[in-house]
Design an enzyme around this catalytic site. Structure first.
Site, PDB file in Angstrom:
ATOM      1  CE  LYS A  31      -2.008  -1.565   3.680  1.00 31.11           C
ATOM      2  NZ  LYS A  31      -2.900  -1.819   4.844  1.00 31.11           N
ATOM      3  CB  THR A  54      -6.209   7.463   8.167  1.00 29.52           C
ATOM      4  OG1 THR A  54      -5.364   7.822   9.275  1.00 29.52           O
ATOM      5  CG2 THR A  54      -6.210   8.601   7.153  1.00 29.52           C
ATOM      6  N   GLY A  70      -8.361   2.578  10.876  1.00 31.66           N
ATOM      7  CA  GLY A  70      -9.055   1.411  10.351  1.00 31.66           C
ATOM      8  C   GLY A  70      -9.056   1.268   8.845  1.00 31.66           C
ATOM      9  CB  THR A  71      -7.636   3.254   6.044  1.00 33.44           C
ATOM     10  OG1 THR A  71      -6.348   3.405   6.668  1.00 33.44           O
ATOM     11  CG2 THR A  71      -8.431   4.533   6.230  1.00 33.44           C
ATOM     12  N   GLY A  72      -6.657   0.309   6.836  1.00 33.41           N
ATOM     13  CA  GLY A  72      -6.008  -0.939   6.424  1.00 33.41           C
ATOM     14  C   GLY A  72      -6.904  -2.140   6.634  1.00 33.41           C
ATOM     15  CB  CYS A  73      -9.190  -3.060   9.420  1.00 32.96           C
ATOM     16  SG  CYS A  73      -8.026  -2.938  10.782  1.00 32.96           S
TER      17      CYS A  73
END
Length: 239
Positions: A178, A211, A213-216
Site C-alpha cells: 500500500k 484514517t 481502520g483504513t487498512g482493516c
C-alpha cells in the site's frame, strides 16, 4: 437454501477495537456493506479510542482455536481475513487451523497502530512470517509493515515493486504494497505483485485525518470480493 442463493461467507480473525473504527468491528461493517456474511474470531481485546490504544488483552489460544472450529464446523467459510494476531501462541493455533482447512486467505500484517502502540509482540514477527505468510492468498502491508517483513522501506514505486517481490518470496501467492506512506505528492500508488507481474493501482491522495481502520477495511474488502469468487486482481481493484 439452494447453492444459487447462498450468501458468501467471510471470517475475520482479528482484535476487537472498542471504538469501532478498526479491527473486527471494521471488518464486519465492510463485509456487510459488500453483502457478504461476516463471522469473527477475536484474538485480543483492545481498549482504544480515536486518540490511541490504552490497553491490550490477548485471548487464550484455546479459545481462539475453539472459535475457529465452531464456525468452520457449522457454517463453513469462503474466505478468511487475518488482522491483529498479537502473540506467537495465537499465531500457532491460527496457522494450525488454516493449514487444516486451506481457505483463501487475506493477511493484513497488523503490527503497530497509527498511534504507535504495538499490536504484534516483537518475538511474534518471525512466527507471522514463517507460519502465516506461506498460507496467504494475498498480503496487504503498508510501508512500515513492509520494512519489518523484508527490511525494505519503499519511498518510490520501484522500491515498492522490489519489496513486493521480496514478500512473495516468503510464500504468499500475491502481495499488494500500500502506497499511503510513499511520498508521491498528490497521488497514491498501490503495487500488486502476482504470478511474476506487477499491477499498479493509482488514486488521488485525500487530505483526510480520519484514517483509523483504513487498512482493516481495505483487506476486508479484498476478502469480501474473493468470497464472491472474484479474481485477486479484480478484488484488489474493487477494494
Amino acid at each position: 437454501m439452494s447453492a444459487k442463493m447462498k450468501i458468501p461467507v467471510a471470517l475475520t480473525i482479528a482484535g476487537s477495537d472498542s471504538c469501532g473504527g478498526a479491527g473486527v468491528q471494521a471488518d464486519l461493517k465492510t463485509f456487510a456493506a459488500l453483502q457478504v456474511h461476516g463471522m469473527s474470531v477475536i484474538t485480543c481485546i483492545t481498549a482504544q479510542n480515536t486518540s490511541g490504544v490504552v490497553g491490550v488483552q490477548g485471548v487464550e489460544p484455546s479459545i481462539v482455536k475453539a472459535q475457529i472450529e465452531a464456525v468452520v464446523d457449522d457454517i463453513g467459510v469462503d474466505v478468511v481475513k487475518t488482522g491483529m494476531l498479537y502473540r506467537s501462541e495465537i499465531i500457532h493455533v491460527v496457522a494450525e487451523e488454516l493449514r487444516r482447512n486451506r481457505f483463501p486467505l487475506v493477511v493484513d500484517p497488523v503490527m503497530v497502530a497509527k498511534s504507535g502502540a504495538r499490536l504484534l509482540e516483537p518475538d511474534a514477527v518471525k512466527n507471522l512470517i514463517d507460519e502465516i505468510l506461506p498460507l496467504a492468498t494475498i498480503v496487504t502491508p503498508n510501508v512500515l509493515e513492509t520494512e519489518v517483513l523484508v527490511k525494505i522501506r519503499p519511498r518510490t514505486i520501484d522500491e515498492a515493486k522490489k519489496a513486493a517481490k521480496a514478500i512473495v518470496d516468503l510464500g504468499p501467492q500475491a502481495v499488494v504494497v500500500k502506497g499511503g506512506h510513499i511520498p508521491l505528492g498528490e497521488k497514491v500508488v498501490d503495487v500488486l505483485y502476482l504470478e511474476g507481474e506487477y499491477r499498479i493501482f493509482e488514486g488521488k491522495r485525500l487530505d483526510e485525518r480520519n484514517t483509523h481502520g483504513t487498512g482493516c477495511t481495505f483487506a476486508s474488502a479484498i476478502a469480501a470480493e474473493l468470497a464472491k469468487g472474484r479474481s485477486i486482481v479484480d478484488a484488489v481493484g474493487l477494494a
